[in-house]
Each structure stands twice: as structure tokens, then as C-alpha cells.
Design a protein around this motif. Structure first.
Motif, PDB file in Angstrom:
ATOM      1  N   ALA A  98      23.548  20.326  29.461  1.00 16.73           N
ATOM      2  CA  ALA A  98      24.700  21.192  29.738  1.00 16.73           C
ATOM      3  C   ALA A  98      25.966  20.358  29.931  1.00 16.73           C
ATOM      4  O   ALA A  98      27.033  20.713  29.410  1.00 16.73           O
ATOM      5  N   TRP A  99      25.847  19.257  30.666  1.00 18.28           N
ATOM      6  CA  TRP A  99      26.998  18.365  30.826  1.00 18.28           C
ATOM      7  C   TRP A  99      27.435  17.817  29.471  1.00 18.28           C
ATOM      8  O   TRP A  99      28.625  17.738  29.179  1.00 18.28           O
ATOM      9  N   GLY A 100      26.465  17.436  28.649  1.00 19.23           N
ATOM     10  CA  GLY A 100      26.787  16.903  27.332  1.00 19.23           C
ATOM     11  C   GLY A 100      27.528  17.906  26.471  1.00 19.23           C
ATOM     12  O   GLY A 100      28.525  17.570  25.809  1.00 19.23           O
ATOM     13  N   LYS A 101      27.068  19.144  26.474  1.00 20.86           N
ATOM     14  CA  LYS A 101      27.727  20.190  25.682  1.00 20.86           C
ATOM     15  C   LYS A 101      29.137  20.455  26.193  1.00 20.86           C
ATOM     16  O   LYS A 101      30.067  20.667  25.411  1.00 20.86           O
ATOM     17  N   THR A 102      29.300  20.437  27.501  1.00 22.20           N
ATOM     18  CA  THR A 102      30.625  20.652  28.089  1.00 22.20           C
ATOM     19  C   THR A 102      31.579  19.529  27.697  1.00 22.20           C
ATOM     20  O   THR A 102      32.732  19.774  27.320  1.00 22.20           O
ATOM     21  N   LEU A 103      31.083  18.296  27.763  1.00 27.48           N
ATOM     22  CA  LEU A 103      31.922  17.156  27.373  1.00 27.48           C
ATOM     23  C   LEU A 103      32.221  17.179  25.878  1.00 27.48           C
ATOM     24  O   LEU A 103      33.332  16.830  25.458  1.00 27.48           O
ATOM     25  N   ASP A 104      31.249  17.600  25.053  1.00 25.18           N
ATOM     26  CA  ASP A 104      31.489  17.734  23.612  1.00 25.18           C
ATOM     27  C   ASP A 104      32.602  18.740  23.331  1.00 25.18           C
ATOM     28  O   ASP A 104      33.457  18.514  22.469  1.00 25.18           O
ATOM     29  N   ALA A 105      32.585  19.850  24.061  1.00 27.36           N
ATOM     30  CA  ALA A 105      33.601  20.882  23.860  1.00 27.36           C
ATOM     31  C   ALA A 105      34.996  20.349  24.221  1.00 27.36           C
ATOM     32  O   ALA A 105      35.973  20.597  23.496  1.00 27.36           O
ATOM     33  N   LYS A 106      35.077  19.604  25.320  1.00 29.32           N
ATOM     34  CA  LYS A 106      36.373  19.038  25.722  1.00 29.32           C
ATOM     35  C   LYS A 106      36.826  17.992  24.710  1.00 29.32           C
ATOM     36  O   LYS A 106      38.008  17.914  24.367  1.00 29.32           O
ATOM     37  N   ALA A 107      35.896  17.200  24.189  1.00 27.82           N
ATOM     38  CA  ALA A 107      36.243  16.200  23.177  1.00 27.82           C
ATOM     39  C   ALA A 107      36.763  16.876  21.910  1.00 27.82           C
ATOM     40  O   ALA A 107      37.700  16.372  21.273  1.00 27.82           O
ATOM     41  N   SER A 108      36.198  18.020  21.556  1.00 27.86           N
ATOM     42  CA  SER A 108      36.677  18.764  20.387  1.00 27.86           C
ATOM     43  C   SER A 108      38.106  19.237  20.595  1.00 27.86           C
ATOM     44  O   SER A 108      38.918  19.207  19.665  1.00 27.86           O
ATOM     45  N   GLU A 109      38.413  19.683  21.819  1.00 28.98           N
ATOM     46  CA  GLU A 109      39.788  20.084  22.126  1.00 28.98           C
ATOM     47  C   GLU A 109      40.746  18.907  21.951  1.00 28.98           C
ATOM     48  O   GLU A 109      41.837  19.055  21.394  1.00 28.98           O
ATOM     49  N   ILE A 110      40.327  17.753  22.414  1.00 31.45           N
ATOM     50  CA  ILE A 110      41.172  16.554  22.299  1.00 31.45           C
ATOM     51  C   ILE A 110      41.346  16.171  20.830  1.00 31.45           C
ATOM     52  O   ILE A 110      42.448  15.813  20.398  1.00 31.45           O
ATOM     53  N   GLU A 111      40.268  16.268  20.057  1.00 27.72           N
ATOM     54  CA  GLU A 111      40.363  15.960  18.621  1.00 27.72           C
ATOM     55  C   GLU A 111      41.329  16.900  17.913  1.00 27.72           C
ATOM     56  O   GLU A 111      42.116  16.468  17.070  1.00 27.72           O
ATOM     57  N   SER A 112      41.277  18.182  18.250  1.00 25.23           N
ATOM     58  CA  SER A 112      42.197  19.156  17.645  1.00 25.23           C
ATOM     59  C   SER A 112      43.644  18.831  18.002  1.00 25.23           C
ATOM     60  O   SER A 112      44.532  18.882  17.146  1.00 25.23           O
ATOM     61  N   ALA A 113      43.869  18.504  19.263  1.00 23.68           N
ATOM     62  CA  ALA A 113      45.226  18.164  19.700  1.00 23.68           C
ATOM     63  C   ALA A 113      45.704  16.883  19.019  1.00 23.68           C
ATOM     64  O   ALA A 113      46.874  16.775  18.636  1.00 23.68           O
TER      65      ALA A 113
END
Length: 98
Positions: free
Chosen positions: A34-49
Motif C-alpha cells: 500500500a505504501w508502495g502504491k501510494t508513493l508510485d501515485a505521487k511519483a506519477s504526479e511529479i512526472e506529469s508536472a
């Protein structure tokens, strides 16, 4: 050993399904996933930005948003590490006392 320690030890190895297609995992593994998925989602936001930034959106407001996202990622990463380490240490202590 007290009853709470027995319960904690049993919980650490009690399998629960993370999802219907994967084999059952311990709740500790599920927490880590769950932590990994949450961090992946935040990393995707950073990649988009970052993609927007390289696309020419170099306005101060966008750079500030990216800074905030990076700070959130750092905070979440530290929280994941701390929670997993704390629970792991507690489980190790419980296992040692059995």
C-alpha cells in the motif's frame, strides 16, 4: 507471554488477500504494498508536472507546485520508512519473546 503478544504474533503471519488475483500475503506485506502504491501515485504526479515544465510551463506557480509535490513525496517516503521499520521492529520483538 501475555495475550496481546500472542495476538500480535498471530496477526503478523495471518494471510490476507491483497487482491483476488495475487496469492495471500501477510498484513505487513500488504501494508508495504500500500505504501508502495501510494508513493508510485505521487511519483506519477511529479512526472506529469515535470513533463509540463519541459513542455514550456516554467511559470513560478508551476515550479512552486512541483516543489510542493517533491516535499510531499519526501514526507510520504519518510513516513513509509518509519512505519515499516517500527512495525518490523515490533514484530521482531514479539517473535523473540515467544
Amino acid at each position: 507471554m501475555n495475550n496481546n503478544a500472542n495476538i500480535m504474533a498471530a496477526m503478523a503471519v495471518t494471510p490476507i488477500a491483497a487482491n483476488k488475483q495475487a496469492k495471500p500475503n501477510s498484513w505487513y506485506e500488504v501494508m508495504a504494498e500500500a505504501w508502495g502504491k501510494t508513493l508510485d501515485a505521487k511519483a506519477s504526479e511529479i512526472e506529469s508536472a515535470a513533463a509540463e515544465l519541459t513542455g514550456g510551463n516554467d511559470q513560478p506557480s508551476h515550479i512552486t507546485q512541483m516543489t510542493a509535490l517533491a516535499q510531499q513525496m519526501g514526507f510520504m517516503s519518510n513516513s513509509a520508512h518509519t512505519s515499516l521499520q517500527s512495525v518490523g521492529t515490533a514484530l521482531e520483538t514479539v517473535a523473540r519473546k515467544q
